[in-house]
Design an enzyme around this catalytic site. Structure first.
Site, PDB file in Angstrom:
ATOM      1  N   ASP A  41       5.263   8.989   1.749  1.00  0.00           N
ATOM      2  CA  ASP A  41       4.772   7.611   1.691  1.00  0.00           C
ATOM      3  C   ASP A  41       5.294   6.995   0.402  1.00  0.00           C
ATOM      4  OD1 ASP A  41       3.226   5.259   2.175  1.00  0.00           O
ATOM      5  OD2 ASP A  41       1.622   6.005   0.910  1.00  0.00           O
TER       6      ASP A  41
ATOM      7  N   HIS B 177      -2.922   3.062   3.704  1.00  0.00           N
ATOM      8  CA  HIS B 177      -3.990   3.000   2.697  1.00  0.00           C
ATOM      9  C   HIS B 177      -5.332   2.591   3.338  1.00  0.00           C
ATOM     10  CE1 HIS B 177      -0.877   3.062  -0.363  1.00  0.00           C
ATOM     11  NE2 HIS B 177      -1.787   3.007  -1.317  1.00  0.00           N
TER      12      HIS B 177
HETATM   13  N1  DGL Z   1       1.080   2.928   2.415  1.00  0.00           N
HETATM   14  C1  DGL Z   1       2.063   1.895   2.561  1.00  0.00           C
HETATM   15  C2  DGL Z   1       2.143   1.440   4.016  1.00  0.00           C
HETATM   16  O1  DGL Z   1       1.625   2.079   4.891  1.00  0.00           O
HETATM   17  C3  DGL Z   1       1.745   0.649   1.762  1.00  0.00           C
HETATM   18  C4  DGL Z   1       1.919   0.730   0.293  1.00  0.00           C
HETATM   19  C5  DGL Z   1       3.096  -0.027  -0.241  1.00  0.00           C
HETATM   20  O2  DGL Z   1       3.143  -1.259  -0.208  1.00  0.00           O
HETATM   21  O3  DGL Z   1       3.955   0.673  -0.726  1.00  0.00           O
HETATM   22  O4  DGL Z   1       2.732   0.436   4.307  1.00  0.00           O
END
Ligand code: DGL
Length: 265
Positions: free
Chosen positions: A6, A183
């Site tokens: 991620d 998130h």
């Molecule tokens: N966890 C990321 C997503 O699923 C979002 C975080 C980011 O903007 O890097 O898009």
């Protein structure tokens, strides 16, 4: 070994679900904490980062790759599949889309996510291909990632912002809402409360974990079980490290973790 990555630590919500479903597999996680957020960057940059992250996990022995980031899943999958054509990839968009299709009764679906995810229009395209009657209403919710990373999951400010973000989607009459960012499962309760009981939530972490489990059950060659206990079966690498990150990782996973910093050079 399952490789998961991620932009930062949000993908640990996916790791938590994979561990629940597949406790006897080893997971190697990479969180690109030095270059997070991805949600505000161009598709081109996100794709370059995604290729580097995949390379890193493969070099450490990953046999399949789970893209635990909606932003990467909506922009970089064709490039990843073309470059690493022998590697099975799992992403979070398609399983979330399929689940939403199953859940909706009135065919009005909402989506919240980073700007890059929403502006990629990937969901519009997939829903159009799957069922032309689906109406998708999207809202970028860029303030949520920093609030979650700050640990402000239950602060009044966060509650107000979630409520505000959901108003326009509720007014459209959606009956299903896709949490289009890895998130967001961390504030799922709050989102459910502000969306109201009538709206069903689609959690990408649950959906992709089920997909990986089904794949491993049908592909014996990847099914080599590893005899690790649940405390030892996870290695977490990050590209930058602060005490704060260790705390957040614990919040995402619900257990104490050790982060190892990698050096890109
Ligand atoms: N966890 C990321 C997503 O699923 C979002 C975080 C980011 O903007 O890097 O898009």
């Amino acid at each position: 070994m399952i490789g998961v990555f991620d932009s930062g630590l949000g993908g640990l919500t996916v790791v938590k679900e994979i561990l629940k479903n597949l406790p006897h597999y080893k997971i190697i996680y990479f969180g690109d904490t030095a270059r997070t957020p991805y949600g505000t960057k161009s598709a081109e940059t996100v794709t370059r980062y995604a290729i580097e992250n995949t390379q890193f996990l493969l070099e450490r022995g990953a046999k399949i790759i789970v893209v635990a980031c909606h932003t990467v899943s909506s922009t970089a999958i064709p490039a990843l599949k073309a470059k690493f054509f022998e590697v099975p990839f799992f992403e979070v968009v398609t399983p979330s889309m399929k689940r939403a299709l199953k859940l909706t009764k009135n065919k009005k679906i909402g989506l919240i996510g980073t700007r890059t995810t929403v502006e990629s229009n990937i969901y519009d395209k997939l829903f159009k291909e799957a069922n032309s009657e689906i109406k998708l209403y999207s809202n970028p919710t860029p303030l949520l990632v920093p609030l979650i990373e700050e640990g402000w999951v239950n602060k009044p400010e966060t509650r107000k912002i979630v409520k505000k973000y959901l108003i326009s989607l509720k007014m459209k009459g959606i009956d299903t809402l896709i949490l289009g960012c890895t998130h967001y499962p961390l504030i799922k309760k709050l989102i459910q409360e502000k969306a109201g009981k009538r709206i069903k939530l689609v959690d990408p972490s649950e959906e992709v974990a089920i997909e990986v489990k089904n794949f491993l059950e049908n592909h014996g060659e990847f099914k080599e079980k590893l005899s690790f206990n649940t405390e030892q079966n996870l290695e977490i690498y990050v590209s930058d490290i602060t005490i704060h990150f260790a705390k957040i990782a614990q919040l995402f996973l619900g257990r104490r973790v050790t982060l190892k910093k990698i050096n890109w050079e």
